[in-house]
Design a protein around this motif. Structure first.
Motif, PDB file in Angstrom:
ATOM      1  N   SER A  21      -0.808  -0.486 -11.313  1.00  0.00           N
ATOM      2  CA  SER A  21      -0.992  -0.971  -9.940  1.00  0.00           C
ATOM      3  C   SER A  21       0.344  -0.931  -9.217  1.00  0.00           C
ATOM      4  O   SER A  21       1.401  -1.108  -9.837  1.00  0.00           O
ATOM      5  CB  SER A  21      -1.519  -2.405  -9.930  1.00  0.00           C
ATOM      6  N   CYS A  22       0.278  -0.722  -7.918  1.00  0.00           N
ATOM      7  CA  CYS A  22       1.465  -0.763  -7.063  1.00  0.00           C
ATOM      8  C   CYS A  22       1.127  -1.631  -5.857  1.00  0.00           C
ATOM      9  O   CYS A  22       0.368  -1.214  -4.980  1.00  0.00           O
ATOM     10  CB  CYS A  22       1.864   0.632  -6.627  1.00  0.00           C
ATOM     11  N   ALA A  23       1.665  -2.838  -5.849  1.00  0.00           N
ATOM     12  CA  ALA A  23       1.451  -3.757  -4.747  1.00  0.00           C
ATOM     13  C   ALA A  23       2.523  -3.536  -3.694  1.00  0.00           C
ATOM     14  O   ALA A  23       3.721  -3.489  -4.018  1.00  0.00           O
ATOM     15  CB  ALA A  23       1.485  -5.194  -5.245  1.00  0.00           C
ATOM     16  N   VAL A  24       2.100  -3.412  -2.453  1.00  0.00           N
ATOM     17  CA  VAL A  24       3.011  -3.033  -1.372  1.00  0.00           C
ATOM     18  C   VAL A  24       3.045  -4.115  -0.293  1.00  0.00           C
ATOM     19  O   VAL A  24       1.998  -4.672   0.067  1.00  0.00           O
ATOM     20  CB  VAL A  24       2.564  -1.695  -0.750  1.00  0.00           C
ATOM     21  N   SER A  25       4.234  -4.390   0.214  1.00  0.00           N
ATOM     22  CA  SER A  25       4.381  -5.311   1.342  1.00  0.00           C
ATOM     23  C   SER A  25       5.476  -4.792   2.254  1.00  0.00           C
ATOM     24  O   SER A  25       6.309  -3.980   1.855  1.00  0.00           O
ATOM     25  CB  SER A  25       4.718  -6.718   0.836  1.00  0.00           C
ATOM     26  N   GLY A  26       5.445  -5.269   3.497  1.00  0.00           N
ATOM     27  CA  GLY A  26       6.492  -4.902   4.447  1.00  0.00           C
ATOM     28  C   GLY A  26       6.228  -3.652   5.254  1.00  0.00           C
ATOM     29  O   GLY A  26       7.066  -3.258   6.072  1.00  0.00           O
ATOM     30  N   ARG A  71      -6.624   3.889  -3.884  1.00  0.00           N
ATOM     31  CA  ARG A  71      -5.957   2.869  -3.079  1.00  0.00           C
ATOM     32  C   ARG A  71      -6.985   1.912  -2.518  1.00  0.00           C
ATOM     33  O   ARG A  71      -8.135   2.298  -2.270  1.00  0.00           O
ATOM     34  CB  ARG A  71      -5.139   3.504  -1.958  1.00  0.00           C
ATOM     35  N   ASP A  72      -6.552   0.685  -2.332  1.00  0.00           N
ATOM     36  CA  ASP A  72      -7.383  -0.340  -1.712  1.00  0.00           C
ATOM     37  C   ASP A  72      -6.597  -0.880  -0.518  1.00  0.00           C
ATOM     38  O   ASP A  72      -5.682  -1.700  -0.690  1.00  0.00           O
ATOM     39  CB  ASP A  72      -7.701  -1.457  -2.712  1.00  0.00           C
ATOM     40  N   ASN A  73      -6.921  -0.400   0.665  1.00  0.00           N
ATOM     41  CA  ASN A  73      -6.150  -0.792   1.844  1.00  0.00           C
ATOM     42  C   ASN A  73      -6.296  -2.283   2.164  1.00  0.00           C
ATOM     43  O   ASN A  73      -5.393  -2.881   2.752  1.00  0.00           O
ATOM     44  CB  ASN A  73      -6.567   0.048   3.047  1.00  0.00           C
ATOM     45  N   ALA A  74      -7.402  -2.867   1.773  1.00  0.00           N
ATOM     46  CA  ALA A  74      -7.595  -4.302   2.022  1.00  0.00           C
ATOM     47  C   ALA A  74      -6.645  -5.147   1.173  1.00  0.00           C
ATOM     48  O   ALA A  74      -6.292  -6.270   1.551  1.00  0.00           O
ATOM     49  CB  ALA A  74      -9.036  -4.687   1.747  1.00  0.00           C
ATOM     50  N   LYS A  75      -6.240  -4.602   0.030  1.00  0.00           N
ATOM     51  CA  LYS A  75      -5.354  -5.328  -0.885  1.00  0.00           C
ATOM     52  C   LYS A  75      -3.929  -4.807  -0.854  1.00  0.00           C
ATOM     53  O   LYS A  75      -3.074  -5.276  -1.626  1.00  0.00           O
ATOM     54  CB  LYS A  75      -5.896  -5.262  -2.316  1.00  0.00           C
TER      55      LYS A  75
END
Length: 122
Positions: A21-26, A71-75
């Motif tokens: 998984s790759c969690a993205v922020s910013g 990818r899950d754009n909601a997450k």
């Protein structure tokens, strides 16, 4: 501040599966193209798979039919499902993001994670 955080790596036997998984922020995740790269010991970084903001995918020949990028754009999260793992898949896996798909494919993306180790060994 852009942050990409990989998770899901580990030590598995040949033939096993893992999901990274790759969690993205910013960033506005839905407007960015994304990719997975890997670097094996003593080797250059190589593209594993990439996915556009619209969901189109591209795979390296060595992983096609075994790995699936999604990818899950909601997450704000990207995934790499890895099946039928082989010892040669052993590497540190990195995720990357860029508004330009060419930058993702050519490895010139502006944002990278720190990587997660995948080791395939009996």
């Amino acid at each position: 501040q852009v942050q990409l955080a990989e998770s899901g790596g580990g030590l598995v036997q040949p033939g096993a599966s893992l999901r990274l998984s790759c969690a993205v922020s910013g960033i506005i995740f839905s407007k960015h193209d994304m990719g997975w790269y890997r670097r094996a010991p003593g080797q250059q970084r190589e593209l594993v798979a990439a996915i556009t903001s619209g969901g189109s995918t591209h795979y390296a020949t060595s992983v096609k039919d075994r790995f699936t990028i999604s990818r899950d754009n909601a997450k704000n999260t990207m995934y790499l499902q890895m099946n039928s793992l082989k010892p040669e898949d052993t590497a540190v896996y990195y995720c990357t993001a860029d508004p330009n798909f060419r930058a993702v494919v050519f490895g010139t993306s502006g944002s990278w994670g720190q990587g997660t180790q995948v080791t395939v060994s009996s």
